[in-house]
Design an enzyme around this catalytic site. Sequence first.
Site, PDB file in Angstrom:
ATOM      1  N   TYR A 164      -2.373  -0.834  11.111  1.00 24.76           N
ATOM      2  CA  TYR A 164      -2.242  -1.247   9.717  1.00 24.76           C
ATOM      3  C   TYR A 164      -1.000  -0.624   9.078  1.00 24.76           C
ATOM      4  CZ  TYR A 164      -3.507  -1.851   4.773  1.00 24.76           C
ATOM      5  OH  TYR A 164      -3.499  -2.178   3.442  1.00 24.76           O
TER       6      TYR A 164
ATOM      7  N   LYS B 294       2.225  -2.569   7.447  1.00 22.99           N
ATOM      8  CA  LYS B 294       2.647  -2.400   6.047  1.00 22.99           C
ATOM      9  C   LYS B 294       4.087  -1.891   5.964  1.00 22.99           C
ATOM     10  CE  LYS B 294      -0.916  -3.830   3.730  1.00 22.99           C
ATOM     11  NZ  LYS B 294      -0.813  -5.045   2.884  1.00 22.99           N
TER      12      LYS B 294
ATOM     13  N   SER C  58       0.860  -1.183   0.000  1.00 17.87           N
ATOM     14  CA  SER C  58       0.000   0.000   0.000  1.00 17.87           C
ATOM     15  C   SER C  58       0.892   1.227   0.000  1.00 17.87           C
ATOM     16  CB  SER C  58      -0.876  -0.014   1.255  1.00 17.87           C
ATOM     17  OG  SER C  58      -1.475   1.238   1.491  1.00 17.87           O
TER      18      SER C  58
END
Length: 350
Positions: A162, A166, A149
């Site tokens: 999150y 990542k 991402s």
Amino acid sequence: MRAPWKTAADDGRRVVVVTGASGGVGRATARAFAARGDRVALLARGREGLAAAADEVQRAGGEALTVSVDMADAKAVEDAAQQVVDAYGRIDVWVNDAFTGVFAPFTEITPDEFRRVTEVTYLGFVFGTRAALRHMLPRDRGTIVQVGSALAYRGVPLQAAYCGAKHAIQGFNESLRCELLHSRSRVRTTMVQLPGLNTPQFDWVLDRMPGRARPVAPVYQPEIAARAIVHAAGHARRREYWVGGSTAATLIANAVIPGLLDRYLARTAFGAQQEEDGARGDHGPGNLWDPADGPHGYDHGAHGRFDDEAIGHSPQEWASRNRGRVGAGLLAAGVGAAVTAGLRRRARAA
């Protein structure tokens, strides 16, 4: 020239493992591989979504194998990989995509919730990669695609767990890539960095915001991500791919003006990640501990609730997949401009 996944003893159809295959990007990616005739092993927790995904794979022209597994369980992931090898003889491509998340200020996320997001979203990739390598390294061939991402480089408010996961995947993958290059292995790893997408995740994540969770605009359809992932699987010498103009803009801005971007996101990202006119409702724990499409759930599919605004194409994604063509075109344009300028100078001199 024989494709890198083919051997003289098989029919050329790749054996592809997709984690998080029951919904969202994983679901769209499984369909995209199936459209090429591949054998696709679908890994996820939710049985309803897995069954529906398997049906779509078969209708698209592929062959499906479903394995219900929690990616946070290292032993279960190893067993799942062995099931794939027992069924198909090998693993050619492994796509790590499974994740979970919490939309809330960091101080409102409990230690257990933060740990769970990290275990699924980061360690799930680690365990999946380890399981893939166990079967790829002895054959000295195979490709691992890490679905990342823009948040792998750029943290945003309300998604601390999150973003941390990542970022960790990014560092882990770079380390692994260096090790594979050092050993001159033919096993490849690459990463695909994604933008905000129209997937069901915004209806099943744990959400403690005043408004209902949503992706930051512009929103792209998951099929754009799936095309990039399939392309990356076949062109894994490149270390990473960026998908969507917003991803490119975010990563460039973060490299050039990170402090200014901090202040910009502090002002805008709280509102951009929630719907002001939509009541959040009571989602409970979302899919943090149990799948949203479990025994009492339903199939969520690949798309979320943002079809009306989602973009179905991305010139930047096409350019990323066709960098050679773009470079050749720019070179040709530059040569043409230089020749034209030279002719004009000669004409003026005459």
